[in-house]
Design an enzyme around this catalytic site. Structure first.
Site, PDB file in Angstrom:
ATOM      1  N   HIS A 139      48.353  53.623  18.015  1.00  0.00           N
ATOM      2  CA  HIS A 139      48.683  54.367  16.779  1.00  0.00           C
ATOM      3  C   HIS A 139      47.461  54.906  16.050  1.00  0.00           C
ATOM      4  O   HIS A 139      47.603  55.762  15.170  1.00  0.00           O
ATOM      5  CB  HIS A 139      49.468  53.479  15.815  1.00  0.00           C
ATOM      6  CG  HIS A 139      50.810  53.066  16.327  1.00  0.00           C
ATOM      7  ND1 HIS A 139      51.757  53.970  16.762  1.00  0.00           N
ATOM      8  CD2 HIS A 139      51.367  51.831  16.482  1.00  0.00           C
ATOM      9  CE1 HIS A 139      52.833  53.310  17.152  1.00  0.00           C
ATOM     10  NE2 HIS A 139      52.624  52.014  17.002  1.00  0.00           N
TER      11      HIS A 139
HETATM   12 ZN   LIG Z   1      54.889  48.718  19.406  1.00  0.00          ZN
END
Ligand SMILES: [Zn+2]
Length: 345
Positions: free
Chosen positions: A120
């Site tokens: 992320h």
């Molecule tokens: Zn995840």
């Protein structure tokens, strides 16, 4: 890597790594497990901006920064709060990314960075428990040898950071199968998201989708994407949070259904760099990663962990009981598969 720790109440627990290593050592006596050392800040800069690297370093020493700076670099949330030693801990899992990629550069067919998979992190922003994006760093290094690279992400969550970092690069295809952004962080990963040269493939599935549907959709789209793109090597992010017991999501995938995706990646016969990723049910992560390492290495996986592994870890049975046919979420999955059948020709 064990120092990458947001505190006792945070779902990302470093003990997952310790137990995975212990389980692997018990099941694979000739396992080669090395300390890769720290990545160099210059290697982090393959992916991340200089100002973001510097802010991360300052926060890591406990230095106070204005709230707006904290928020603009993604460190203002309970998900990804700064902690003392954060910079070194992040350099450690990125060290694994560098070393594993360098192994592939010199001709190894397979390397693991189980402490990584922090998909992320964005170029200038921490996000979703991720400070630096180690899969992206691995991909950048692999570009020295391989012209076309495929990133395959089987984590519960959309691999948004890796997608964003390579969205303008037609030589890196990012493929992610995940719970739909309609119901889950990070709220992205829809089929319409396209990059330069069309090198983004997303397979969003509805909340409650079961593993039979999940692996069916993965099989259909992954095979077509490989055929269409013709990659020379693969970076595989092996988040095990699609599992039905995982506390953070709403997919219902068994160990064996998840592992079937790993098998499909192995069957391409391409060089593979496999990293870890999400996974928050501590009784799942060690057995799923151990099984994945053994599967990719061509080692037969036993039904049960050796007796030396403490029973209270909950990993004694490597696989789940067969839940039979469920096919929840099939209709939406069929729509996604049809979309990619038309595009990937
Ligand atoms: Zn995840």
């Amino acid at each position: 890597m064990m120092e990458y720790d947001f505190g006792p109440k945070h779902p990302l627990k470093p003990i997952r790594l310790q137990r995975t290593e212990a389980l692997l050592r018990a099941m694979v006596p000739d396992l080669v497990c090395i300390d890769p050392g720290l990545a160099e800040p210059e290697e982090i800069a393959f992916v991340h901006s200089q100002d973001y690297i510097e802010v991360t370093q300052s926060l890591s020493t406990g230095e106070q920064v204005p709230a707006e700076v904290l928020f603009s670099y993604g460190f203002g949330s309970v998900d990804t709060p700064p902690f003392r030693g954060m910079f070194g801990a992040a350099l450690a899992y990125c060290g694994g990314a560098v070393r594993a990629a360098e192994d592939l550069l010199v001709g190894e067919e397979l390397a693991f960075n189980i402490g990584g998979g922090l998909h992320h992190a964005q170029r200038s922003r921490a996000s979703g428990f991720c400070v630096f994006n180690d899969p992206a760093i691995s991909l950048m290094i692999l570009k020295q040898r391989f012209k076309k690279l495929m990133y395959v992400d089987i984590d519960l969550h959309h691999g948004d950071g890796v997608q964003a970092i390579f969205e303008d690069d037609p030589d890196v295809l990012t493929l992610s199968i995940h719970e739909s952004g309609k119901t889950l962080y990070p709220g992205t990963g829809f089929v319409e998201e396209t990059g330069a040269g069309g090198a983004i493939v997303n397979i969003p599935l509805e909340a409650r989708t079961t593993g039979d549907t999940w692996i069916w959709a993965f099989r259909e789209v992954f095979a077509r994407a490989v055929n269409w793109f013709q990659p020379e090597a693969i970076v595989l992010q092996m988040g095990c949070d699609p599992h039905t017991n995982d506390p953070l999501g709403h997919l219902a995938v068994t160990v064996q259904e998840w592992l079937a995706a790993v098998t499909l990646v192995k069957k391409t016969g391409l060089p593979i760099l496999a990293c870890g990723g999400g996974g928050y049910a501590i009784e799942n992560v060690p057995r799923m990663w151990a099984a994945a390492v053994m599967e990719l290495s061509g080692i037969e996986i036993p039904e049960r962990a050796p007796d030396s592994i403490p029973i209270e870890w909950g990993v004694s049975a490597i696989f789940d009981a067969d839940p039979g046919d469920r096919w929840i979420g099939r209709q939406e999955a069929e729509r996604v598969v049809e979309y990619w059948k038309e595009k990937l020709v």
